[in-house]
Design a protein around this motif. Structure first.
Motif, mmCIF file in Angstrom:
data_model
loop_
_atom_site.group_PDB
_atom_site.id
_atom_site.type_symbol
_atom_site.label_atom_id
_atom_site.label_comp_id
_atom_site.label_asym_id
_atom_site.label_seq_id
_atom_site.Cartn_x
_atom_site.Cartn_y
_atom_site.Cartn_z
ATOM 1 N N GLY A 83 108.016 55.820 19.705
ATOM 2 C CA GLY A 83 106.658 56.327 19.543
ATOM 3 C C GLY A 83 106.348 56.717 18.111
ATOM 4 O O GLY A 83 105.192 56.831 17.713
ATOM 5 N N ARG A 213 100.676 50.384 13.198
ATOM 6 C CA ARG A 213 101.637 49.960 14.217
ATOM 7 C C ARG A 213 101.356 48.524 14.629
ATOM 8 O O ARG A 213 100.210 48.098 14.644
ATOM 9 N N CYS A 216 100.428 48.121 19.306
ATOM 10 C CA CYS A 216 99.292 48.685 20.050
ATOM 11 C C CYS A 216 98.757 47.720 21.111
ATOM 12 O O CYS A 216 98.244 48.168 22.137
ATOM 13 N N TYR A 226 109.310 48.780 29.333
ATOM 14 C CA TYR A 226 110.229 49.898 29.114
ATOM 15 C C TYR A 226 111.423 49.726 30.069
ATOM 16 O O TYR A 226 111.386 48.893 30.976
ATOM 17 N N GLN A 228 112.212 51.474 32.503
ATOM 18 C CA GLN A 228 111.749 51.658 33.888
ATOM 19 C C GLN A 228 111.273 50.345 34.507
ATOM 20 O O GLN A 228 111.309 50.185 35.722
ATOM 21 N N LYS B 36 102.884 53.356 35.702
ATOM 22 C CA LYS B 36 104.167 54.027 35.443
ATOM 23 C C LYS B 36 104.427 55.213 36.357
ATOM 24 O O LYS B 36 103.495 55.925 36.746
ATOM 25 N N ALA B 46 100.208 59.154 34.738
ATOM 26 C CA ALA B 46 100.744 57.885 34.229
ATOM 27 C C ALA B 46 100.602 56.760 35.253
ATOM 28 O O ALA B 46 100.655 55.590 34.901
ATOM 29 N N TRP B 89 91.502 51.049 21.309
ATOM 30 C CA TRP B 89 92.878 51.592 21.285
ATOM 31 C C TRP B 89 93.679 50.960 20.143
ATOM 32 O O TRP B 89 94.412 51.627 19.445
ATOM 33 N N GLY B 93 94.743 52.751 16.627
ATOM 34 C CA GLY B 93 96.181 53.035 16.681
ATOM 35 C C GLY B 93 96.454 54.195 17.607
ATOM 36 O O GLY B 93 97.158 55.143 17.247
ATOM 37 N N VAL B 94 95.906 54.133 18.811
ATOM 38 C CA VAL B 94 96.051 55.258 19.750
ATOM 39 C C VAL B 94 97.495 55.463 20.209
ATOM 40 O O VAL B 94 98.009 56.562 20.117
ATOM 41 N N PRO B 95 98.180 54.428 20.720
ATOM 42 C CA PRO B 95 99.474 54.698 21.359
ATOM 43 C C PRO B 95 100.554 55.120 20.372
ATOM 44 O O PRO B 95 100.569 54.678 19.221
ATOM 45 N N GLN B 96 101.454 55.961 20.850
ATOM 46 C CA GLN B 96 102.712 56.195 20.122
ATOM 47 C C GLN B 96 103.820 55.594 20.993
ATOM 48 O O GLN B 96 104.082 54.403 20.892
ATOM 49 N N CYS B 97 104.416 56.404 21.880
ATOM 50 C CA CYS B 97 105.419 55.763 22.751
ATOM 51 C C CYS B 97 104.740 54.823 23.728
ATOM 52 O O CYS B 97 105.331 53.845 24.165
ATOM 53 N N GLY B 98 103.500 55.125 24.104
ATOM 54 C CA GLY B 98 102.696 54.208 24.899
ATOM 55 C C GLY B 98 102.866 54.319 26.402
ATOM 56 O O GLY B 98 102.122 53.682 27.151
ATOM 57 N N PHE B 99 103.823 55.118 26.848
ATOM 58 C CA PHE B 99 104.172 55.118 28.269
ATOM 59 C C PHE B 99 103.034 55.623 29.157
ATOM 60 O O PHE B 99 102.865 55.154 30.278
ATOM 61 N N CYS B 100 102.242 56.545 28.660
ATOM 62 C CA CYS B 100 101.145 57.114 29.464
ATOM 63 C C CYS B 100 99.876 56.288 29.370
ATOM 64 O O CYS B 100 98.910 56.562 30.072
ATOM 65 N N SER B 102 98.720 53.258 30.065
ATOM 66 C CA SER B 102 98.096 52.535 31.182
ATOM 67 C C SER B 102 97.233 53.498 31.992
ATOM 68 O O SER B 102 96.093 53.193 32.348
ATOM 69 N N ARG B 133 102.732 63.202 26.094
ATOM 70 C CA ARG B 133 103.677 64.066 25.374
ATOM 71 C C ARG B 133 103.670 63.765 23.879
ATOM 72 O O ARG B 133 104.137 64.578 23.084
ATOM 73 N N CYS B 134 103.212 62.586 23.477
ATOM 74 C CA CYS B 134 103.055 62.297 22.048
ATOM 75 C C CYS B 134 101.768 62.930 21.519
ATOM 76 O O CYS B 134 101.500 62.869 20.320
#
Lengths: 724, 155
Positions: A83, A213, A216, A226, A228, B36, B46, B89, B93-100, B102, B133-134
């Motif tokens: 991230g 990045r 994105c 991921y 998961q 997720k 998520a 998005w 550059g919205v996402p960081q880890c991106g997991f949330c 979706s 969380r990011c």
């Protein structure tokens, strides 16, 4: 992002052999061949790790750069993307010196390969700083090979050749050629021994908003894969029932009901509990829920958080005796303090990392061969641990590093707990791959927390109002089993606030208990910044001085020029000293960690008892900001992460059992609590320093200091508003 | 037992019990892994999908209940609002880890389809069920405004 390296064709293999001969003859050195020169200790280690595994093909431009026949540039990211945007910053360093076309550069995640990349460990906000020279030299060397090729083809001097956006030109003769056209020739040239790097003022890409990045797209469409999401043929899903208490051991279990659940395949005990294997996640969960387990708690932690807090306080004042280590000593510390003493304590709770992706890992063990899919950020360590667990050699462990759905340190454990657990299970499935899934509850109650910490300080101010005698005690569990616990004194050790002290006595005591602790984003700074910055505001008030002016005096005394520069910019940007609306107050904090200095001013109000933080102005000196956009993103993220902990975060024990197990009881900041964040990056020509963590530490004390300005009441424990 | 489930415009036949949470049906049976697992108790968002156009937490919706609705997941998100959000998005550059993300996008999509010009307060209300969380919240909010503006310009 996660495509695999191209498979070796016979032609490539031939070229490699030729190049290996050149490398072996000592004609080539430098960045392109890091890890390849004979007698390099890296190579010896790499040989051990890859023994029995496939030889690694570095390609003509070294292990970090792959250029296709059509000229497409792929840059290999050896670090783990969780991230923090590291893939973009590292790729930009190479693209800058290579003068590649950034818009078309692809980034590929490296599989773990010690021979090619050395130890792959993403931690300590070090990746950008560590790779700064190394990767730029790699890019510059490859660029030089293209220039050599063009000079030879056009019979013109090298110095008259330019490279821009992947096009090599000789402007005088109006000739140009793409990387694709020159590729075969360039690959024949030897990389220069000492590639010439650009001066910072020559950068076209680094430091611009173009460095964004590259992930994105997949992350904005649900396509990013991921751990998961990994599916393998014939794969089973595993869940493990762990002891509800730290230090609890499995006594006996009854799996008859569990085995009756449709889809449950097997149940067996492993070192960390009882594993349930099933056809899918739901069956594994239901099977685990149906287990009846008796735990042996004779060696388990049975205390509750208030008892631990009281014990820590007793340790700090010497009522409970455990060995303490001095980490700062000055003057005659045997003399009792005299004069007007300021005394304070601050208590910090355990904190869980709670990344959005709960812990998971996929492993397949086939005899000597192990395949692992995991969002590992201490990848090399994970590879070694997996080998030890599977009783094989690291070279037979293929670790497919995936982007992690967050980590904040949880996926970077020395003991690699969940990965080792997964491999243990996978050894017993007859070669079938296993996906280990931890539930959110498993993750939050499973330990490896930011430790509980107690700070106690007793300070005397001199005639000039500055601290002349500072005694400081820290009580915190060790993060690693050996040593003097420096990870929990960092941020107090060497503080510029000691500049005027004639007497200085700082000690850390490291109690031992079964609750497991580990690295949590910003590590010791997550509590030491709060302790030091909040103490300083209380001292300033005692000395009847403005907090900014008081800091300035101490920084001047300490010769902390970096902090002074951040402080001045912070006061200007935040409008320090200018009036705010009724009911609002500003609070300031500055801290340096991982080579980076961050100052933050928070604007805070109490809304019928509820703390509201509406805006945070941040100033950062991180050397050259390779990607200003990602520096800002990490500042925003760090503030949100630190604020979550400061406002709500606490993992507490009752009779040894963790009480917070999901986001309802361990609540991160949501959108309606997130302050606006303004990030100002100080211009710099200094090599870049870390950014993944330094945004976190100042936010708690900035808010605490604003609250102190509002109410006159200091904060004695976190999270705000909760008694430790 | 077998259930019929209408997902992303297609009828699927799923062989599991009706109590199974929709999330695990989507992920483990239909292999739609863009949705997720984050908490399992409707706390993090998520797993947000649409049921008859309404954002719901698929971890807390049973297959039996979901089978009466048209389900839309991130994989099936289409149309001008979805395109505008994805574009915003990426541009922000919205996402960081991106997991949330979706889940964030599915909540934002439901909002934009119902409200073409949401205010900050509308956005906070619609998005407060989605954790990140990011802490990409400010960029998410800006991204929703960008998407709304882009859709407004187009119409």
């Amino acid at each position: 992002m996660t495509d695999t390296p191209p498979s070796d064709t016979p032609k490539r293999r031939f070229r490699l052999t030729r190049r290996r001969m050149i490398l072996g003859s000592g004609l080539v050195g430098g960045a392109l061949v890091v890890g390849y020169t004979a007698m390099n200790p890296m190579q010896v280690g790499g040989a051990l790790l890859t023994a029995g595994g496939p030889d690694f093909d570095p390609g003509p431009f070294g292990p970090y750069i792959r250029i296709d026949a059509d000229g497409g540039v792929a840059i290999v990211n050896p670090q783990q993307e969780m991230g923090q945007g590291i893939h973009a910053a590292l790729a930009a360093m190479i693209a800058e010196e290579l003068d590649a076309d950034w818009d078309t550069v692809r980034v590929v995640d490296a599989r773990v390969n010690f021979a090619a990349y050395g130890p792959q460990m993403t931690a300590g906000s070090h990746a950008v700083a560590y790779h700064w020279d190394k990767l730029r030299k790699t890019g510059a060397a490859a660029r030089s090979m293209f220039v050599d090729a063009a000079a030879l083809r056009w019979q013109v001097p090298r110095r008259l050749i330019t490279v821009q956006n992947g096009v090599v030109s000789h402007p005088q003769s109006n000739r140009s050629a793409s990387f694709a056209e020159l590729l075969t020739d360039a690959a024949r040239h030897a990389p220069p021994r000492e590639p010439v790097l650009k001066r910072p003022e020559e950068f076209r890409l680094i430091g611009t908003d173009r460095v964004r990045r590259k992930d994105c797209g997949p992350k904005s469409t649900g396509r990013q894969v991921y751990t998961q999401d990994i599916q393998r043929p014939d794969m089973l899903v595993a869940m493990v029932a762990h002891s509800p208490r730290f230090g609890g051991m499995l006594k006996r279990f009854d799996d008859r009901d569990a085995r009756r659940i449709k889809g449950v395949v097997d149940v067996f005990a492993i070192e960390t509990g009882v594993a349930v294997l099933a056809q899918d996640t739901l069956a594994a969960r239901r099977g685990r829920d149906a287990l009846r387990i008796e735990w042996d708690d004779s060696a388990a932690e049975r205390r509750s958080s208030p008892e631990l807090t009281a014990w820590y306080r007793d340790i700090a004042v010497g009522r409970a005796v455990i060995d303490a280590t001095s980490f700062e000593t000055r003057g005659d510390i045997e003399q009792p303090q005299t004069g007007d003493r300021f005394e304070t304590t601050i208590d910090f709770p355990y904190l869980a990392h709670a990344p959005m992706e709960p812990l998971d890992c996929v492993a397949q063990v086939r005899g000597w061969d192990v395949d692992i899919w995991s969002g590992s950020h201490l990848a090399t360590l994970d590879q070694v641990q997996a080998a030890l667990t599977a009783r094989t050699i690291p070279g037979r462990v293929k670790l497919h590093v995936l982007p992690a759905g967050g980590s904040f340190g949880r996926r970077g454990l020395m003991s690699c707990d969940y990965l080792v657990e997964c491999v243990r299970i996978a050894r017993r499935t007859g070669h079938r791959p296993v996906k280990l899934m931890w539930t959110r509850e498993d993750e939050m109650t499973g330990g490896y927390y930011r430790p509980m910490v107690h700070h106690q300080a007793s300070i005397v101010l001199g005639a000039d109002g500055l601290p002349s005698d500072w005694r400081h005690r820290i009580v915190a569990q060790r993060l690693i089993p050996v040593g003097d616990n420096p990870q929990n004194s960092e941020g107090v050790a060497g503080s510029p606030y000691f500049a005027a002290a004639n007497t200085l006595d700082c000690r850390i005591a490291s109690p031992e208990l079964p609750v497991s602790v580990s690295f949590w984003r910003s590590v010791g700074h997550s509590h030491t910044a709060m302790a030091m910055e909040h103490i300083v505001d209380q001292l300033a008030r005692r000395a009847r001085r403005d907090p900014a002016e008081y800091r300035r005096a101490l920084y001047q005394k300490a010769g902390a020029t970096g902090r002074l520069r951040v402080l001045e910019a912070l006061c200007t940007r935040a409008g320090w000293g200018k009036p705010l609306e009724d009911g609002w107050a500003r609070g300031m904090a500055l801290h340096d960690c991982f080579g980076t200095i961050v100052g933050q001013v928070a604007e805070v109000r109490l809304d019928s008892g509820r703390l509201v933080v509406r805006r945070v102005v941040a100033v950062v000196d991180c050397g050259i900001a390779v990607s200003p956009d990602q520096v800002a993103a990490q500042m925003e993220g760090g503030i949100g992460f630190g604020l979550s902990a400061a406002l709500h975060g606490a993992i507490t024990l009752k009779d040894g059992v963790v009480q917070e197990d999901n986001f309802d009881s361990y609540a991160p900041v949501r959108m309606d609590e997130m302050p606006l964040v303004e990030t100002h990056i100080l211009p710099s020509t200094r090599p870049p320093t870390g950014m993944g963590e330094p945004g976190v530490p100042p936010i708690a004390p900035a808010v605490a200091n604003a609250l102190f300005a509002l109410t006159g009441t200091p904060t004695r424990s976190l999270p705000f508003g909760r008694q430790a | 037992m077998t259930h019929s489930l209408f997902v992303n415009g297609r009828l699927h036949s799923v062989d599991t019990d009706g109590d199974a949470p929709l999330l695990w049906v989507l992920r483990d049976h239909l292999r739609l892994t863009g949705t997720k697992y984050g908490c399992g108790k409707a706390q993090c968002g998520a797993c947000t999908v649409h049921a008859d156009g309404q954002p719901v937490r698929s971890c807390s919706l049973s297959l039996a209940d979901a089978a009466t609705s048209r389900i839309e997941t991130i994989e099936g998100a289409a149309g001008p609002e979805a395109e505008a959000l994805t574009a915003a998005w990426v541009a922000r550059g919205v996402p960081q880890c991106g997991f949330c993300q979706s889940g964030q996008l599915m909540s934002a999509l439901a909002l934009l389809r119902a409200n073409s010009a949401p205010t900050d307060a509308d956005i906070d209300a619609a998005m407060s069920g989605n954790l990140c969380r990011c802490a990409t919240y400010n960029r998410i909010r800006a991204g929703i405004h960008d998407a709304a503006a882009a859709l407004g310009d187009r119409s």
